[in-house]
Design an enzyme around this catalytic site. Structure first.
Site, mmCIF file in Angstrom:
data_model
loop_
_atom_site.group_PDB
_atom_site.id
_atom_site.type_symbol
_atom_site.label_atom_id
_atom_site.label_comp_id
_atom_site.label_asym_id
_atom_site.label_seq_id
_atom_site.Cartn_x
_atom_site.Cartn_y
_atom_site.Cartn_z
ATOM 1 N N GLU A 41 -11.490 -3.163 2.694
ATOM 2 C CA GLU A 41 -12.031 -3.959 1.607
ATOM 3 C C GLU A 41 -13.076 -4.930 2.168
ATOM 4 O OE1 GLU A 41 -9.501 -5.852 -1.284
ATOM 5 O OE2 GLU A 41 -8.418 -4.004 -1.727
ATOM 6 N N HIS A 103 -15.840 -8.192 -4.538
ATOM 7 C CA HIS A 103 -15.092 -7.522 -3.474
ATOM 8 C C HIS A 103 -14.891 -6.064 -3.857
ATOM 9 C CE1 HIS A 103 -11.570 -8.718 -5.959
ATOM 10 N NE2 HIS A 103 -10.842 -7.812 -5.315
ATOM 11 N N HIS A 105 -12.449 -2.411 -3.928
ATOM 12 C CA HIS A 105 -11.095 -1.849 -3.984
ATOM 13 C C HIS A 105 -11.182 -0.365 -3.622
ATOM 14 C CE1 HIS A 105 -8.589 -4.575 -6.941
ATOM 15 N NE2 HIS A 105 -8.970 -5.236 -5.851
ATOM 16 N N ASP A 116 -5.997 -11.361 -7.626
ATOM 17 C CA ASP A 116 -7.422 -11.511 -7.963
ATOM 18 C C ASP A 116 -7.587 -12.470 -9.139
ATOM 19 O OD1 ASP A 116 -8.355 -9.678 -6.042
ATOM 20 O OD2 ASP A 116 -8.206 -7.983 -7.420
HETATM 21 ZN ZN LIG Z 1 -8.864 -7.233 -5.534
#
Ligand SMILES: [Zn+2]
Length: 147
Positions: A41, A103, A105, A116
């Site tokens: 990630e 971000h 995934h 999150d």
């Molecule tokens: Zn996340």
């Protein structure tokens, strides 16, 4: 809300928001899409200009060594993200704003984890203006706008 992240305009509804990515901002974060089994990630800040509830994203930050990057976990831990933002603000353009965070995934159509959502709410608490958060999956990107 799931959309394709591209250079140019992305429109979200509920709430309605026009999001514009500069070519370099889109290109930079799309490099981190977890399209192979080894990619961890990644994440960073979304920076640019706010026009009401609309966003023009012109700069992004990307992972630094002190960030925590795992296959299914990212924590922005490195002070470089914020120092890049303050340098941009001080030397180049005082009007540039913190607009939100992005971000990745490792899933095709990402949905935010409870963590999150909790983090986004925390960030929103400290910002009176609207914010945008993006999660890049391998097929689509999740956009969440906080007014
Ligand atoms: Zn996340």
């Amino acid at each position: 809300m799931l959309r394709k992240l591209t250079e140019g305009i992305v429109i979200t509804t509920s709430p309605f928001s026009v999001v514009i990515f500069s070519k370099s901002a889109a290109k930079t974060i799309l490099k981190f899409v977890q399209n192979d089994k080894l990619k961890p990630e990644a994440g960073g800040l979304l920076l640019g200009y706010r026009h009401g509830n609309n966003f023009e994203i012109t700069k992004v930050t990307v992972p630094f060594p002190e960030d925590i990057q795992k296959r299914k976990y990212f924590e922005r831990n490195d002070s470089n993200h914020l120092s890049i933002f303050s340098k941009l603000r001080t030397h180049k353009n005082r009007a540039i704003s913190f607009l939100g965070e992005w971000h990745t995934h490792p899933e095709s159509n990402p949905i935010p984890s409870p963590l999150d959502k909790k983090e986004w709410q925390q960030i929103k608490k400290h910002n009176t203006e609207s914010l945008i958060f993006c999660i890049l999956g391998t097929e689509s990107t999740y956009f969440s706008v906080y007014k």
